[in-house]
Design an enzyme around this catalytic site. Structure first.
Site, PDB file in Angstrom:
ATOM      1  N   HIS A  61       2.353  10.643  -0.670  1.00  0.00           N
ATOM      2  CA  HIS A  61       2.420  11.977  -1.442  1.00  0.00           C
ATOM      3  C   HIS A  61       1.054  12.023  -2.194  1.00  0.00           C
ATOM      4  CE1 HIS A  61       4.075   9.672  -5.206  1.00  0.00           C
ATOM      5  NE2 HIS A  61       3.375  10.661  -5.721  1.00  0.00           N
ATOM      6  N   ASP A  84       7.252   6.712   1.503  1.00  0.00           N
ATOM      7  CA  ASP A  84       5.984   7.077   0.801  1.00  0.00           C
ATOM      8  C   ASP A  84       4.873   6.162   0.681  1.00  0.00           C
ATOM      9  OD1 ASP A  84       4.953   9.077  -0.529  1.00  0.00           O
ATOM     10  OD2 ASP A  84       6.019   8.542  -2.351  1.00  0.00           O
ATOM     11  N   SER A  94       0.955   7.070  -9.733  1.00  0.00           N
ATOM     12  CA  SER A  94       1.360   7.014  -8.194  1.00  0.00           C
ATOM     13  C   SER A  94       0.590   6.225  -7.296  1.00  0.00           C
ATOM     14  CB  SER A  94       1.754   8.376  -7.492  1.00  0.00           C
ATOM     15  OG  SER A  94       2.987   9.251  -8.242  1.00  0.00           O
TER      16      SER A  94
END
Length: 527
Positions: A148, A178, A252
């Protein structure tokens, strides 16, 4: 802090005890004093400082910068690109300048070489930027991050600790977990960090998170492993590490380290009502990420094992209805897809998978992860619970398709019924499928079984969320095609003293097994 406070209390207590007057000489001797409690000692592995470890790890943690051209909204060529603010407000000029700086020179609406004023009603695509984190796992320039972070990016840059910016090439992504793998080119070998084994992590172990929160640059936070095996509803392979090390937006794709400086997780998500860290962060375990990253780096895609079953959780009531000893466990096969590896091996609807490839299936969500990690084409033993006993089958795994497989049901023309039949004690009325009911409930042309036409509130059927239009396919793992077959199966179970009956129900959402308590029928035989 707790240890220090305990020691302080002990230090104050000891002098107070020493000031007590001595007992009279004639008094009997006091009993022998109990052994003193051991003084608290620092827990093993608790570092005085993380600095030496951080100094070694920081060079391998990178910032990920992406750029994406965002087109104007379709059908709204005159839609404003800047936020709506009061005319003449100081923010009006601020936002206009900000968005103009992010438009490429010469774009429609922007003056270019030899051009005059901007054309106000011709908005151009603007360049959106985002920041994330990643880490170098191989000195040749292999970088791991979240999917992402780079999803939809037109340009990806990897920024090293010394602010060197390198253009990155995307080697592959895996949206199901992911994960994304990048490659960068550099004149010299890059600092890299090794993988660790997340399976060895214990709740309470120290961990470090390093990343780029809010675009601030390399930031280090410390915490412990708060929990293991978290399912946060992100995908079929959820097995997250939960940590209280502060993780915020921009973290992230960054690494979670153990105290040996090994990557044991990839920071991916947080739970937060505010958008900031509240001490609940989630990391993809290295035991899952490592194999996927290797496949992406080698071939740009991930090959997973595929069994071809729809499964559901085994509850205590379902376990009881199937005569399972030892309580609820395993994964209940609600549907073995036609033509899939499971059906070819003889796995049937109603089987409970207890072990797969010699690994115990404790609960439903364990099975997809074990299957996916098993090599495509391998032959593995599968232990199922069937007809009151364990049975071992051998399955040759296929490759998980990119899209879910839709197995066609075998057409079967069910006998017609002229009136609803009540299943006494269950709160259900059913009929054989007719063209009228097929149209009324929008049933599939090939649908077979017995359709539920009415559900009485506050009855076992209503409590299990059975709805009109649902189809009863099986009762106690026996196919039914008429209301009479349903009532016969129920009455047989009542005569056997069974407390529950296991129904296979098909709804618009798919097939599922539903255990229904068999309340005594009203006034004799139902129907």
């Amino acid at each position: 802090m707790r240890l220090a406070a305990t020691a302080l209390l002990m230090a104050f207590a000891l002098p107070a005890m020493a000031q007590q007057p001595a007992p009279p000489a004639a008094a009997p001797a006091p009993p022998a004093a109990a052994p003193a409690a051991p003084l608290p000692v620092p827990l093993p592995g608790a570092p005085e400082s993380f600095a030496p470890l951080v100094r070694r790890l920081l060079p391998a943690v990178v910032n990920i910068s992406t750029t994406q051209n965002v087109a104007p909204r379709p059908g709204r060529p005159d839609a404003p690109e800047t936020p709506q603010v009061p005319p003449g407000s100081p923010f009006e000029e601020f936002f206009r300048d900000f968005f103009n700086r992010n438009r490429p020179p010469g774009a429609p609406g922007m003056p270019g070489p030899g051009q005059g004023e901007a054309q106000p009603n011709r908005p151009a695509p603007r360049r959106a930027q985002s920041l994330g984190s990643g880490f170098i796992i191989d000195a040749s320039g292999i970088v791991i991050t979240n999917n992402h972070v780079i999803d939809g990016a037109d340009e990806i840059s990897v920024i090293l600790q010394d602010n060197t910016s390198l253009r990155a090439t995307l080697l592959g992504t895996d949206p199901r977990t992911d994960l994304a793998v990048l490659r960068v080119q550099h004149t010299a070998p890059l600092p890299a960090v090794p993988w660790g084994d997340s399976d060895n992590l214990l709740v309470g172990d120290w961990v470090l998170a390093i990343g780029n929160p809010f675009g601030l640059g390399g930031t280090v936070t410390a915490g412990i492993v708060s929990a293991r095996g978290r399912d946060i509803r992100q995908g079929p392979f959820d097995d997250f590490i939960q940590t209280d090390a502060a993780i915020n937006r921009g973290n992230s794709g960054g690494p979670l380290f153990n105290m040996r400086g090994e990557v044991v997780g990839i920071n991916t998500a947080i739970y937060s009502p505010t958008g900031g860290s509240i001490g609940i962060g989630f990391s993809i375990p290295s035991s899952l990420a490592r194999g996927i990253a290797m496949q992406l780096a080698d071939g740009g895609r991930v090959r997973r094992g595929w069994l071809g079953v729809n499964i559901q959780q085994v509850t205590d009531e379902i376990a009881e209805s199937l005569g399972m000893r030892g309580g609820a466990r395993g994964a209940l096969v609600a549907r073995a897809q036609e033509g899939a590896p499971a059906a070819a091996a003889g796995i049937r609807n109603g089987d409970v998978v207890l072990r797969f490839n010699n690994q115990e299936v404790r609960e439903m969500r364990t099975l997809p992860r074990i299957v996916a990690e098993t090599a495509v084409g391998s032959q593995v033993p599968v232990v199922v619970w069937r007809d009151g006993r364990e049975e071992t089958l051998t399955v040759t795994l296929g490759e998980l398709p990119n899209e879910p497989q839709q197995a066609a049901a075998t057409p079967n023309q069910a006998p017609r019924g002229d009136r609803p039949v009540e299943l006494s004690g269950l709160g259900l009325k059913v009929m054989a499928i007719t063209p009228e009911l097929r149209e009324r409930f929008r049933l599939r042309a090939e649908a077979r079984g017995v359709v539920v036409t009415e559900v009485t509130p506050d009855t076992p059927g209503a409590e299990r969320e059975i709805r009109p239009g649902d189809i009863i396919l099986e009762v106690q793992q026996e196919r039914v095609g008429t209301p009479q077959e349903v009532t016969e199966r129920i009455e047989r179970l009542r005569r056997q003293g069974r407390a529950t009956a296991l129904f296979l129900i098909e709804s618009q959402q798919g097939q599922r097994f539903v255990p229904l308590r068999l309340a005594p029928a009203r006034g004799g035989s139902p129907g």
